[in-house]
Design an enzyme around this catalytic site. Structure first.
Site, PDB file in Angstrom:
ATOM      1  N   GLY A  17       0.831  -1.207   0.000  1.00  0.00           N
ATOM      2  CA  GLY A  17       0.000   0.000   0.000  1.00  0.00           C
ATOM      3  C   GLY A  17       0.856   1.243   0.000  1.00  0.00           C
ATOM      4  O   GLY A  17       1.271   1.722   1.053  1.00  0.00           O
ATOM      5  N   LEU A  21       0.723   7.089   3.759  1.00  0.00           N
ATOM      6  CA  LEU A  21       1.481   6.575   4.902  1.00  0.00           C
ATOM      7  C   LEU A  21       2.611   5.654   4.436  1.00  0.00           C
ATOM      8  O   LEU A  21       3.791   5.922   4.680  1.00  0.00           O
ATOM      9  CB  LEU A  21       0.523   5.795   5.809  1.00  0.00           C
ATOM     10  CG  LEU A  21       1.038   5.460   7.177  1.00  0.00           C
ATOM     11  CD1 LEU A  21       0.717   6.573   8.150  1.00  0.00           C
ATOM     12  CD2 LEU A  21       0.412   4.149   7.662  1.00  0.00           C
ATOM     13  N   ASN A 112      -4.657   2.137  11.146  1.00  0.00           N
ATOM     14  CA  ASN A 112      -5.355   2.699  12.294  1.00  0.00           C
ATOM     15  C   ASN A 112      -6.296   1.676  12.915  1.00  0.00           C
ATOM     16  O   ASN A 112      -6.733   0.740  12.263  1.00  0.00           O
ATOM     17  CB  ASN A 112      -6.195   3.905  11.856  1.00  0.00           C
ATOM     18  CG  ASN A 112      -5.368   5.171  11.819  1.00  0.00           C
ATOM     19  OD1 ASN A 112      -4.547   5.419  12.692  1.00  0.00           O
ATOM     20  ND2 ASN A 112      -5.604   5.985  10.801  1.00  0.00           N
ATOM     21  N   LYS A 199      -3.862   6.127  20.492  1.00  0.00           N
ATOM     22  CA  LYS A 199      -4.104   6.745  19.185  1.00  0.00           C
ATOM     23  C   LYS A 199      -5.602   6.930  18.943  1.00  0.00           C
ATOM     24  O   LYS A 199      -6.027   7.907  18.305  1.00  0.00           O
ATOM     25  CB  LYS A 199      -3.482   5.867  18.084  1.00  0.00           C
ATOM     26  CG  LYS A 199      -3.622   6.420  16.668  1.00  0.00           C
ATOM     27  CD  LYS A 199      -2.675   7.581  16.417  1.00  0.00           C
ATOM     28  CE  LYS A 199      -2.992   8.357  15.143  1.00  0.00           C
ATOM     29  NZ  LYS A 199      -2.840   7.596  13.904  1.00  0.00           N
ATOM     30  N   GLU A 281     -13.141   3.157   7.245  1.00  0.00           N
ATOM     31  CA  GLU A 281     -12.520   2.216   8.189  1.00  0.00           C
ATOM     32  C   GLU A 281     -13.277   2.215   9.522  1.00  0.00           C
ATOM     33  O   GLU A 281     -12.686   2.445  10.592  1.00  0.00           O
ATOM     34  CB  GLU A 281     -11.051   2.589   8.393  1.00  0.00           C
ATOM     35  CG  GLU A 281     -10.189   2.440   7.137  1.00  0.00           C
ATOM     36  CD  GLU A 281      -8.717   2.720   7.402  1.00  0.00           C
ATOM     37  OE1 GLU A 281      -8.353   3.905   7.532  1.00  0.00           O
ATOM     38  OE2 GLU A 281      -7.939   1.751   7.492  1.00  0.00           O
TER      39      GLU A 281
END
Lengths: 319, 319
Positions: A17, A21, A112, A199, A281
Site C-alpha cells: 500500500g 502513509l 489505524n 491513538k 474504516e
C-alpha cells in the site's frame, strides 16, 4: 515474553500500500539506504516509471527509481512487511502476505484502529506480527506524489496473542533503529494495546465527527458544542481502554485537544475516504474498540452512536 | 386543580403563524363556522387576497376569504390564541400576544418540544396557558397552500406552574369540542408534561437524526444501525420523562417504530428548516428536555450528543 529470532542484517522491507502513509515511510527507509519494495495497484504504471516524490516539512526529496510491483508473487520475500493499505481492503491480505514474507520475517501493521493484528496472526502465524501507530498528517496528492504536512512520529510494539504485552524484543529494536536512521522520530513500546488505545483518543472523535458533521478539525474545535463533545468522546475512549485493563492518563485528552487546536486545519483520513466515496474504516477505528470494551464490561454510548451514524452514512455513500 | 373561568360562547380564535400547522387547524376551525383571525408575515399579501387552500387526506377545501393580518395590533382580542410559529421566533411573542388576547382569553401552544409554556406564562400570566401536541404530517407548499399528508390528531392539556398536572377544566373541554366539531380527532389530557414527553419519543430521534444524517424516515428505518439507534434514543426519552416523574409505557416505542415504518417517506420539519437554511428548533425539542432531565438527575448521553451535533450544524448553516 515470547522467544523470537532476530532479523537478518540489513533488513529488507516490503510496503503493502504505497499511499500517504506507506509511500512516505517506505520512501524514507529507501532514502536511508535500505532495500525497500513497493506494492501498488492503481499507481503502479506511474511509480514504476517515475518513482516517488515526497514534499515534506522535514525536507523534500525524490526517488526517481523505486522497486515497484503490481503483483505480490513477483516480489522478493522480505524481512519486514509493512501493511499500509486501508483496513477495508484487508480481505486481500491472505493472498498478499505469504509470498512477500521471509521464513523469519515479520509483518508490521501500521493501520489505524484495533483488532487487525489478530487477523494477520491468523494468516502468518503467531509471533510474527508487530503493530505501530503513526501520528502524521500526510496526503497522497497524485500518483507517486506524497505531501507530508505535519508530525510524523511512530510508536512500535510487538503483538502477542490477545494483545498481551509483548515486551521489547531484539527485532523490535532492529526495526526501530532502521526508522530512526531514516530520520523518523520513533518510540518502541512494551505494550501494543496501550499505544493503539492512545491513538484512538484522537482517531475516534475526529475521524468520526468529521464525516458525520462534514467538518474540519478547526471547525470542530472552534464550536463550543462540538469541542465539549470531542472531549466527552475522548473520555469514553479512556473508559474503553480501562475495560481492556489499559490505563491512560487523563492528561492525554488535554494534550490532544490543544495540539489539535493549534494544528493546521485538517481533513481527516476518514473524511477524505468519504468524499472520494471509498468505504470507511469504521470497523477498525470504532467497531473493534467497541467490541473489546463491551467484552470488558464497559458501555460507550457516544462511540456506539457515532459508529451507528457512520454505518448509515457509509451505506448511503457506497451502497 | 386551579380555578379558571369558562370561555365565552362561541369562542373566537387567533392563529399566530399561518403555516403547515396553524394554517391547517385554523382553516378547519374557520370552515366549521368559528371566527378565526390569522396573523401572517411573508404570506400576508397573498392570503389576504386569495385566502387559504387546503389539500388534505381528510378532503380538500378552500377558504377564499380569511381575516388576515400582518400586525397583531390590528387584530381583535380573541378567546383562544393559537401559537404556531417556529419556536425559534418566540422572542416576538411579548409583542404579539397581549393585544390579541381577551381579558379572559387563553393561549394554546401547539409548538413542538418542551419549556415553551413557562415562557408564555411569563408574558400573559399564570393560568392562561394551555398546551397541545399535534401528530400530523403537513407541509406548506406555497403561500396560502397547505398539504396535509397523514395523521392530524391532537392532544390538549392545561399548563400549570412547573408543569404540575392541570386536570380537566371546562375551558379545556370547550376548546376540545371546537376542534372535534371541526373534524379534528382530539383527546384532552390531565397532564401536559406527559403528552409533551410522549411526542418527544418521536420528535427527538427523527427530527435530530434526519438533519445529522441527511435522511428521510424510511432510510433511517431500513438501515439496521440507525433503526437500533432510533430505538435507543427513544429509550433515553423515556428515561428523561422518568426524571420528571412521568412514566410512559415502553410499548409506545414499538408503536412509534412500526407507525414510522409504514408511514409515507417523510422529511421531518427540522430537516425542512435545515434545507431552507432556517434556524432549527433545537432548544425546544432537545435542549429543554435535556435540562429538565438533568434537573431530575437523569443523564441522556445520546440525546446530549445529538443536541451538540445539531448545535454545530445549525451554526454552520445559519451563522
Amino acid at each position: 515474553m515470547t522467544l523470537v529470532s532476530q532479523l537478518s542484517n540489513p533488513r529488507s522491507y516490503a510496503v503493502i500500500g504505497t499511499g500517504a502513509l506507506g509511500g512516505f515511510y517506505g520512501a524514507k527507509l529507501q532514502k536511508s539506504g535500505l532495500d525497500v519494495h513497493f506494492l501498488l495497484r492503481s499507481d503502479y504504471d506511474w511509480v514504476s516509471q517515475h518513482g516517488l516524490q515526497i514534499e515534506s516539512v522535514w525536507g523534500d526529496f525524490q526517488l526517481p527509481q523505486v522497486p515497484a510491483y503490481n503483483n505480490p508473487q513477483k516480489m522478493p520475500p522480505c524481512d519486514v512487511v509493512i501493511v499500509a493499505i486501508k483496513s477495508t481492503e484487508n480481505h486481500l491480505l491472505p493472498q498478499i502476505l505469504p509470498p512477500v514474507l521471509k521464513p523469519d520475517g515479520v509483518v508490521l501493521v501500521l493501520q489505524n484502529g484495533l483488532g487487525i493484528e489478530p487477523e494477520i496472526a491468523e494468516i502468518v502465524g503467531n509471533h510474527r506480527v508487530l503493530g505501530g501507530i503513526c501520528v502524521i498528517c500526510s496526503n497522497k496528492i497524485k500518483p507517486g506524489y506524497i505531501r507530508h504536512l505535519d508530525y510524523g512520529m511512530m510508536k512500535l510494539a510487538e503483538y502477542n496473542h490477545n494483545y498481551q504485552s509483548g515486551g521489547i524484543t531484539p527485532r523490535l529494536q532492529q526495526i526501530g533503529e532502521d526508522f530512526k536512521k531514516a530520520g523518523v522520530p520513533l518510540d518502541i513500546a512494551e505494550d501494543l494495546l496501550s499505544i493503539r488505545w492512545e491513538k484512538l483518543v484522537w482517531n475516534i472523535p475526529y475521524n468520526g465527527l468529521s464525516v458525520v458533521l462534514n467538518a474540519r478539525t478547526d471547525q470542530m474545535m472552534s464550536n463550543p458544542a462540538t469541542r465539549v463533545l470531542v472531549e466527552e468522546i475522548m473520555g469514553e475512549v479512556l473508559e474503553g481502554a480501562k475495560g481492556c485493563d489499559r490505563f491512560l492518563e487523563r492528561e492525554i485528552i488535554n494534550q490532544m485537544l490543544s495540539h489539535t487546536e493549534t494544528m493546521t486545519p485538517y481533513k481527516t483520513s476518514m473524511k477524505i475516504d468519504y468524499d472520494q466515496r471509498r468505504p470507511l474504516e469504521i470497523d477498525a477505528i470504532l467497531g473493534n474498540p467497541l467490541k473489546m470494551a463491551t467484552a470488558g464490561g464497559v458501555h460507550l454510548p457516544r462511540i456506539q452512536m457515532l459508529y451507528q451514524q457512520l454505518k448509515f452514512l457509509d451505506t448511503q455513500n457506497c451502497p
